[in-house]
Design an enzyme around this catalytic site. Structure first.
Site, PDB file in Angstrom:
ATOM      1  CG  ASP A  26       5.989  75.914  67.892  1.00 18.09           C
ATOM      2  OD1 ASP A  26       5.481  75.027  67.221  1.00 18.09           O
ATOM      3  OD2 ASP A  26       6.974  75.747  68.642  1.00 18.09           O
ATOM      4  CG  PHE A  27       2.179  72.677  71.956  1.00 14.53           C
ATOM      5  CD1 PHE A  27       1.526  73.243  73.045  1.00 14.53           C
ATOM      6  CD2 PHE A  27       2.655  71.380  72.077  1.00 14.53           C
ATOM      7  CE1 PHE A  27       1.346  72.535  74.229  1.00 14.53           C
ATOM      8  CE2 PHE A  27       2.481  70.659  73.258  1.00 14.53           C
ATOM      9  CZ  PHE A  27       1.829  71.242  74.322  1.00 14.53           C
ATOM     10  CG  ASP A  28       5.698  69.895  70.659  1.00 15.13           C
ATOM     11  OD1 ASP A  28       5.794  69.141  71.627  1.00 15.13           O
ATOM     12  OD2 ASP A  28       4.751  69.848  69.841  1.00 15.13           O
ATOM     13  CG  ASP A 210      10.728  75.243  69.041  1.00 13.29           C
ATOM     14  OD1 ASP A 210       9.663  75.167  68.382  1.00 13.29           O
ATOM     15  OD2 ASP A 210      11.347  74.244  69.439  1.00 13.29           O
TER      16      ASP A 210
END
Ligand SMILES: O=P(O)(O)OC[C@H]1O[C@H](O[C@H]2O[C@H](CO)[C@@H](O)[C@H](O)[C@H]2O)[C@H](O)[C@@H](O)[C@@H]1O
Length: 261
Positions: A26-28, A210
């Site tokens: 995932d990124f954020d 997250d």
């Protein structure tokens, strides 16, 4: 609190035994720190060279799966040659893969209209931000004082209500945000399965995330014997079998993976 079953030490040992790995992230909140404003999020320092070096390994395929629009997340990561999935996997692009969910594409006019109406309807709520992502949209309240949180939820649901009533769209939650998505049965878990099926059906999947929307991807990875890694505090419920504290720990894990593969 969910007891996680495996330490990173155990995970790294299992990874060291694999012939091929599908490394998906995932990124954020995973590759970037959470920031107050979505536009301020950047790839953590050091992650670009790590992803580049891992991506050059012949036995590793890297996928980035984000709730952001595909062009947004691919621009923020900026590493060529990776598979990028945007809007929770409704759009996926990279070497050997170019996918746009057909039913999601049909919802573009409705989502874009809802984004315009939300900007107007939330104009009086301090700190409210509307992120229009073409295939989905996000209303952020991280900068909104707590006494307005109920109002923002009510206005959001009121504005998008007709789209929910017709069955065209559905609402999901993200960190300090509400999202409007097309009502299609598609999520990061299916996106992970699609990448694996199309590009690396024999690869061992490991997924780092997250947020609530990452739980489907942990399930997808773990359903074929792979590993889901939740990034965040131990107090959060998760179905992932491993946990790391923070995006900094993810960077350290990537460095570790590079050293052992
Ligand atoms: O799947 P992800 O890559 O984690 O995307 C999920 C959402 O991330 C972004 O919002 C979140 O991060 C922001 C920046 O740190 C933060 O300000 C916000 O409160 C978080 O919800 C992004 O803006 C959304 O579009 C994504 O859906």
């Amino acid at each position: 609190m969910t007891p996680t079953l495996e330490s990173w030490t155990s995970v790294r040992h299992r990874l060291s035994e694999q012939n091929k790995i599908l490394l998906a992230l995932d990124f954020d909140g995973t590759l970037s720190e959470i920031t107050e404003r979505p536009e301020d999020a950047v790839l953590r320092e050091g992650n670009a060279p790590l992803l580049e070096a891992l991506g050059r390994k012949p036995n590793i395929i890297i996928g980035i799966l984000s709730g952001r629009a595909l062009n947004d997340v691919s621009g923020r990561v900026g590493v060529p040659g990776l598979i990028y999935g945007g809007n929770h996997g409704l759009e996926i692009r990279g070497p050997g893969l170019d996918y746009l969910h057909p039913a999601a594409a049909a919802a573009i006019p409705a989502i874009s209209d809802a984004a315009e109406r939300l900007v107007a309807d939330l104009a009086d709520i301090p700190g409210a931000l509307v992120e229009s992502k073409v295939l989905t949209l996000t209303a952020h309240y991280r900068l909104t004082p707590p006494q307005y949180h109920d109002s923002i939820a009510m206005i959001f649901l009121d504005t998008v209500g007709p789209l929910l009533a017709t069955g065209a769209c559905r609402v999901t939650a993200a960190k300090m945000a509400m999202e409007l998505r097309p009502a299609v049965d598609w999520h990061k878990g299916y996106a992970l399965e699609m990448i694996r099926f199309q590009l690396a059906s024999d690869a061992f999947p490991v997924y780092f995330g997250d947020d609530e929307t990452d739980e489907d991807a942990y399930d997808a990875a773990q359903s074929v014997g792979g590993i889901g890694i939740y990034v965040g505090p131990p107090s959060t419920e998760t179905r992932a079998i491993c946990r790391l504290d923070s995006p900094a720990a993810v960077s350290a894990a990537l460095a570790d993976l590079l050293a052992l593969t």
